[in-house]
Scaffold this motif. Structure first.
Motif, PDB file in Angstrom:
ATOM      1  N   HIS A 161      23.837 -38.271  20.616  1.00  0.00           N
ATOM      2  CA  HIS A 161      22.391 -38.308  20.825  1.00  0.00           C
ATOM      3  C   HIS A 161      22.135 -38.423  22.335  1.00  0.00           C
ATOM      4  CE1 HIS A 161      18.267 -39.695  20.766  1.00  0.00           C
ATOM      5  NE2 HIS A 161      18.204 -39.439  19.466  1.00  0.00           N
ATOM      6  N   HIS A 162      21.241 -37.581  22.854  1.00  0.00           N
ATOM      7  CA  HIS A 162      20.995 -37.536  24.296  1.00  0.00           C
ATOM      8  C   HIS A 162      20.559 -38.903  24.862  1.00  0.00           C
ATOM      9  CE1 HIS A 162      19.957 -35.604  28.101  1.00  0.00           C
ATOM     10  NE2 HIS A 162      18.805 -36.234  28.065  1.00  0.00           N
ATOM     11  N   ILE A 163      19.707 -39.604  24.128  1.00  0.00           N
ATOM     12  CA  ILE A 163      19.217 -40.903  24.624  1.00  0.00           C
ATOM     13  C   ILE A 163      20.321 -41.958  24.584  1.00  0.00           C
ATOM     14  CG2 ILE A 163      17.552 -42.777  24.197  1.00  0.00           C
ATOM     15  CD1 ILE A 163      16.383 -40.169  25.358  1.00  0.00           C
ATOM     16  N   GLY A 218      23.267 -41.255  25.199  1.00  0.00           N
ATOM     17  CA  GLY A 218      23.968 -40.914  26.437  1.00  0.00           C
ATOM     18  C   GLY A 218      23.321 -41.613  27.627  1.00  0.00           C
ATOM     19  N   HIS A 219      21.994 -41.481  27.763  1.00  0.00           N
ATOM     20  CA  HIS A 219      21.303 -42.127  28.891  1.00  0.00           C
ATOM     21  C   HIS A 219      21.591 -43.630  28.911  1.00  0.00           C
ATOM     22  CE1 HIS A 219      19.101 -39.073  31.007  1.00  0.00           C
ATOM     23  NE2 HIS A 219      18.558 -38.584  29.906  1.00  0.00           N
ATOM     24  N   ILE A 220      21.505 -44.274  27.748  1.00  0.00           N
ATOM     25  CA  ILE A 220      21.753 -45.726  27.673  1.00  0.00           C
ATOM     26  C   ILE A 220      23.194 -46.021  28.114  1.00  0.00           C
ATOM     27  CG2 ILE A 220      21.966 -47.703  26.088  1.00  0.00           C
ATOM     28  CD1 ILE A 220      19.682 -46.364  24.404  1.00  0.00           C
ATOM     29  N   VAL A 248      13.527 -44.305  30.242  1.00  0.00           N
ATOM     30  CA  VAL A 248      12.363 -43.573  30.769  1.00  0.00           C
ATOM     31  C   VAL A 248      12.814 -42.230  31.326  1.00  0.00           C
ATOM     32  CG1 VAL A 248      10.546 -45.262  31.239  1.00  0.00           C
ATOM     33  CG2 VAL A 248      12.559 -45.237  32.683  1.00  0.00           C
ATOM     34  N   SER A 249      12.541 -41.171  30.583  1.00  0.00           N
ATOM     35  CA  SER A 249      12.987 -39.851  31.039  1.00  0.00           C
ATOM     36  C   SER A 249      11.815 -38.877  30.977  1.00  0.00           C
ATOM     37  CB  SER A 249      14.143 -39.374  30.167  1.00  0.00           C
ATOM     38  OG  SER A 249      13.666 -39.003  28.898  1.00  0.00           O
ATOM     39  N   GLY A 250      12.136 -37.587  31.108  1.00  0.00           N
ATOM     40  CA  GLY A 250      11.081 -36.574  31.064  1.00  0.00           C
ATOM     41  C   GLY A 250      10.520 -36.400  29.663  1.00  0.00           C
ATOM     42  N   GLY A 251      11.340 -36.702  28.658  1.00  0.00           N
ATOM     43  CA  GLY A 251      10.891 -36.502  27.284  1.00  0.00           C
ATOM     44  C   GLY A 251      10.719 -37.779  26.484  1.00  0.00           C
ATOM     45  N   ALA A 260       4.419 -37.647  32.669  1.00  0.00           N
ATOM     46  CA  ALA A 260       3.211 -38.003  33.425  1.00  0.00           C
ATOM     47  C   ALA A 260       3.455 -37.794  34.921  1.00  0.00           C
ATOM     48  CB  ALA A 260       2.827 -39.453  33.132  1.00  0.00           C
ATOM     49  N   PHE A 261       4.633 -38.201  35.396  1.00  0.00           N
ATOM     50  CA  PHE A 261       4.979 -37.971  36.817  1.00  0.00           C
ATOM     51  C   PHE A 261       4.926 -36.480  37.126  1.00  0.00           C
ATOM     52  CE2 PHE A 261       6.612 -42.307  37.175  1.00  0.00           C
ATOM     53  CZ  PHE A 261       6.460 -42.587  38.518  1.00  0.00           C
ATOM     54  N   ASP A 262       5.516 -35.673  36.243  1.00  0.00           N
ATOM     55  CA  ASP A 262       5.592 -34.226  36.500  1.00  0.00           C
ATOM     56  C   ASP A 262       4.194 -33.591  36.497  1.00  0.00           C
ATOM     57  OD1 ASP A 262       8.340 -34.379  36.721  1.00  0.00           O
ATOM     58  OD2 ASP A 262       8.712 -33.875  34.633  1.00  0.00           O
ATOM     59  N   TYR A 297       7.651 -28.859  40.830  1.00  0.00           N
ATOM     60  CA  TYR A 297       8.516 -29.410  39.785  1.00  0.00           C
ATOM     61  C   TYR A 297       9.925 -29.636  40.321  1.00  0.00           C
ATOM     62  CZ  TYR A 297      11.385 -29.636  35.641  1.00  0.00           C
ATOM     63  OH  TYR A 297      12.297 -30.036  34.712  1.00  0.00           O
ATOM     64  N   PRO A 298      10.662 -30.676  39.912  1.00  0.00           N
ATOM     65  CA  PRO A 298      10.200 -31.797  39.097  1.00  0.00           C
ATOM     66  C   PRO A 298       9.472 -32.814  39.952  1.00  0.00           C
ATOM     67  CG  PRO A 298      12.526 -32.066  39.579  1.00  0.00           C
ATOM     68  CD  PRO A 298      12.075 -30.796  40.273  1.00  0.00           C
ATOM     69  N   GLY A 299       8.403 -33.354  39.405  1.00  0.00           N
ATOM     70  CA  GLY A 299       7.479 -34.140  40.206  1.00  0.00           C
ATOM     71  C   GLY A 299       7.912 -35.554  40.514  1.00  0.00           C
ATOM     72  N   GLY A 300       8.726 -36.158  39.622  1.00  0.00           N
ATOM     73  CA  GLY A 300       9.076 -37.569  39.793  1.00  0.00           C
ATOM     74  C   GLY A 300       9.606 -37.901  41.179  1.00  0.00           C
ATOM     75  N   ALA A 348      17.464 -46.758  32.072  1.00  0.00           N
ATOM     76  CA  ALA A 348      18.134 -45.481  31.796  1.00  0.00           C
ATOM     77  C   ALA A 348      17.137 -44.331  31.872  1.00  0.00           C
ATOM     78  CB  ALA A 348      18.762 -45.532  30.404  1.00  0.00           C
ATOM     79  N   GLY A 349      17.654 -43.119  32.133  1.00  0.00           N
ATOM     80  CA  GLY A 349      16.803 -41.925  32.179  1.00  0.00           C
ATOM     81  C   GLY A 349      16.362 -41.598  33.596  1.00  0.00           C
ATOM     82  N   GLY A 350      15.883 -40.376  33.787  1.00  0.00           N
ATOM     83  CA  GLY A 350      15.523 -39.874  35.116  1.00  0.00           C
ATOM     84  C   GLY A 350      14.578 -40.780  35.890  1.00  0.00           C
ATOM     85  N   ALA A 375      14.339 -43.862  35.787  1.00  0.00           N
ATOM     86  CA  ALA A 375      15.015 -45.093  36.214  1.00  0.00           C
ATOM     87  C   ALA A 375      15.510 -44.980  37.657  1.00  0.00           C
ATOM     88  CB  ALA A 375      16.172 -45.419  35.277  1.00  0.00           C
ATOM     89  N   SER A 376      15.510 -43.768  38.214  1.00  0.00           N
ATOM     90  CA  SER A 376      15.890 -43.654  39.627  1.00  0.00           C
ATOM     91  C   SER A 376      14.681 -43.841  40.544  1.00  0.00           C
ATOM     92  CB  SER A 376      16.587 -42.316  39.903  1.00  0.00           C
ATOM     93  OG  SER A 376      15.770 -41.258  39.504  1.00  0.00           O
ATOM     94  N   ASN A 377      13.506 -44.077  39.979  1.00  0.00           N
ATOM     95  CA  ASN A 377      12.300 -44.284  40.798  1.00  0.00           C
ATOM     96  C   ASN A 377      12.424 -45.585  41.604  1.00  0.00           C
ATOM     97  OD1 ASN A 377       9.366 -45.622  40.942  1.00  0.00           O
ATOM     98  ND2 ASN A 377       9.188 -43.407  41.049  1.00  0.00           N
TER      99      ASN A 377
HETATM  100  O1  KG4 Z   1      16.547 -37.963  32.113  1.00  0.00           O
HETATM  101  P1  KG4 Z   1      16.084 -36.698  32.735  1.00  0.00           P
HETATM  102  O2  KG4 Z   1      16.934 -36.037  33.752  1.00  0.00           O
HETATM  103  O3  KG4 Z   1      15.796 -35.608  31.651  1.00  0.00           O
HETATM  104  C1  KG4 Z   1      15.275 -35.871  30.390  1.00  0.00           C
HETATM  105  O4  KG4 Z   1      16.062 -36.216  29.481  1.00  0.00           O
HETATM  106  O5  KG4 Z   1      14.040 -35.765  30.267  1.00  0.00           O
HETATM  107  O6  KG4 Z   1      14.653 -37.044  33.332  1.00  0.00           O
HETATM  108  C2  KG4 Z   1      13.926 -36.124  34.064  1.00  0.00           C
HETATM  109  C3  KG4 Z   1      12.619 -36.775  34.420  1.00  0.00           C
HETATM  110  C4  KG4 Z   1      11.625 -35.812  35.054  1.00  0.00           C
HETATM  111  O7  KG4 Z   1      10.369 -36.011  34.447  1.00  0.00           O
HETATM  112  C5  KG4 Z   1      11.604 -36.261  36.516  1.00  0.00           C
HETATM  113  O8  KG4 Z   1      10.375 -36.009  37.164  1.00  0.00           O
HETATM  114  C6  KG4 Z   1      11.863 -37.747  36.383  1.00  0.00           C
HETATM  115  O9  KG4 Z   1      12.829 -37.845  35.371  1.00  0.00           O
HETATM  116  N1  KG4 Z   1      12.370 -38.347  37.620  1.00  0.00           N
HETATM  117  C7  KG4 Z   1      11.696 -39.280  38.334  1.00  0.00           C
HETATM  118  C8  KG4 Z   1      12.487 -39.550  39.472  1.00  0.00           C
HETATM  119  N2  KG4 Z   1      13.607 -38.781  39.414  1.00  0.00           N
HETATM  120  C9  KG4 Z   1      13.527 -38.048  38.265  1.00  0.00           C
HETATM  121  N3  KG4 Z   1      10.527 -39.872  38.103  1.00  0.00           N
HETATM  122  C10 KG4 Z   1      10.097 -40.768  39.008  1.00  0.00           C
HETATM  123  N4  KG4 Z   1      10.771 -41.074  40.141  1.00  0.00           N
HETATM  124  C11 KG4 Z   1      11.967 -40.504  40.411  1.00  0.00           C
HETATM  125  N5  KG4 Z   1      12.637 -40.820  41.533  1.00  0.00           N
END
Ligand code: KG4
Ligand code: ZN
Length: 336
Positions: free
Chosen positions: A110-112, A114-116, A135-138, A165-167, A177-180, A268-270, A272-274
């Motif tokens: 499961h992808h999530i 994986g993130h965990i 907290v990821s894109g999906g 929401a970030f995107d 894109y990608p907006g985060g 965990a998730g994208g 989480a690098s914020n």
């Molecule tokens: O986990 P991920 O690579 O893919 C999914 O499983 O969705 O997450 C991608 C998401 C995108 O929405 C991207 O904008 C967001 O993570 N993201 C961030 C940051 N780096 C990636 N959002 C906020 N701040 C960041 N530094």
């Protein structure tokens, strides 16, 4: 035990070799961001085609960087959901072919999960139980990790995921894109108190999230300012929006920590690098004497090392998939 893991659920084609769930021998990520940027977001059909073009090379490099041949690995793992069905199918079909050809066991992940599990890679001492904010894109999930592979979902988003929401806000400000990561950067130059955007709450669901309200508030603010000929400061918009998202994530996560009596928290998730989220969580955890785990940014966004980590614990529990494994675009966490 060495697992060759493959990830292709969205817009990165990735492969990795992971030893005993915690040691990464190689991790290759081929990003498609450049092509999707032209369209302002991920185009599913293009994603599938690009996975097809890159997967051979990515897997070969993962093996060669680990100094291994296919015969040297003990199992093949692959993300089979959730994600884009065409994108997932490329990885699933490829992994099944490898497992069949080399007579290796196959583990669908499961992808999530994986993130965990990305948290296990750099924190060798981390073991369940702990709380994890995904907290990821999906996805936006607050999860109690009771044991390896055992998850209790305490809360989730009712509409947009945090990364979504970030995107969307980034696109409205014109950042692309990608907006985060772009909002994260721009927000450093802005005032987080400049504009009072709403903090999404769900009545009677203290651990659930809603981000469509804050997203709409930003869009309304931009539209109204344009109609009235008022110049907006994009950095202030980015910083104020980011603060409203981060405040809610920190507040609800800390409430869950307190009420469950957990003393360990993983991110965990994208998203989480914020940097603001990491700083906000660090400050809150320090105050409450909670141990915080947060993967390096490259392990927060999509990669195959995290799939190899998750697969190891699934394998230990006896999980094996047959050659009838299919992509499941809306796979639920904990479902097999
Ligand atoms: O986990 P991920 O690579 O893919 C999914 O499983 O969705 O997450 C991608 C998401 C995108 O929405 C991207 O904008 C967001 O993570 N993201 C961030 C940051 N780096 C990636 N959002 C906020 N701040 C960041 N530094
Ligand atoms: Zn992901």
């Amino acid at each position: 035990m060495r697992i060759l893991a493959i990830e292709s659920s969205c817009d990165e084609t990735a492969a990795a070799v992971v030893e005993n769930g915690r040691t990464v021998l190689s991790s290759i990520i081929s990003s498609q961001i450049d092509i999707h940027t032209l369209y302002g977001g991920v185009v599913p059909e293009i994603a599938s085609r690009k996975h097809m073009e890159h997967i051979d090379y990515v897997v070969e490099r993962a093996l060669s960087e680990a100094g291994m041949a296919l015969e040297d690995v003990d199992a093949v793992a692959v993300t089979y959901g959730p994600g884009l069905v065409g994108a997932l199918l490329v990885g699933v079909a490829y992994a099944k072919a490898l497992a069949y050809a080399a007579k290796l066991p196959l583990v669908g992940v499961h992808h999530i999960e994986g993130h965990i599990s990305a948290n296990y890679i750099e924190n060798k001492e981390l073991e369940p139980p702990f709380l994890c904010l995904v907290v990821s894109g999906g996805h936006t999930h607050l999860v109690r990790v009771a044991d390896y592979g055992v998850y209790e979902i305490l809360g989730k988003t009712h509409d947009d995921a945090a990364g979504e929401a970030f995107d969307k806000v980034a696109r409205a400000i014109g950042l692309g894109y990608p907006g985060g990561p772009k909002i994260d950067q721009l927000a450093k130059e802005g005032n987080p108190h400049a504009i009072a955007f709403p903090r999404g709450q769900i009545a009677d669901s203290p651990y659930d999230f809603s981000f469509s309200g804050v997203k709409s508030a930003v869009l309304n603010y931009l539209n109204q300012s344009a109609m009235q000929g008022i110049e907006v400061n994009p950095a202030d918009v980015a910083a104020s929006f980011q603060k409203s998202v981060v405040d809610v994530l920190v507040e609800k996560t800390m409430a869950a920590e307190k009420n469950t009596g957990m003393k360990k928290l993983a991110l965990a998730g994208g998203v989480a690098s914020n940097s603001a989220l990491r700083a906000g969580m660090q400050a809150a955890c320090k105050k409450e004497k909670i141990e915080l785990f947060c993967p390096s940014p490259v392990l927060c966004t999509d990669n195959a090392a995290m799939i190899g980590a998750a697969a190891y614990y699934e394998f230990q529990k006896g999980v094996r998939h047959g050659l009838d494994l299919n992509a499941v675009p809306n796979l639920q966490l904990g479902e097999r």
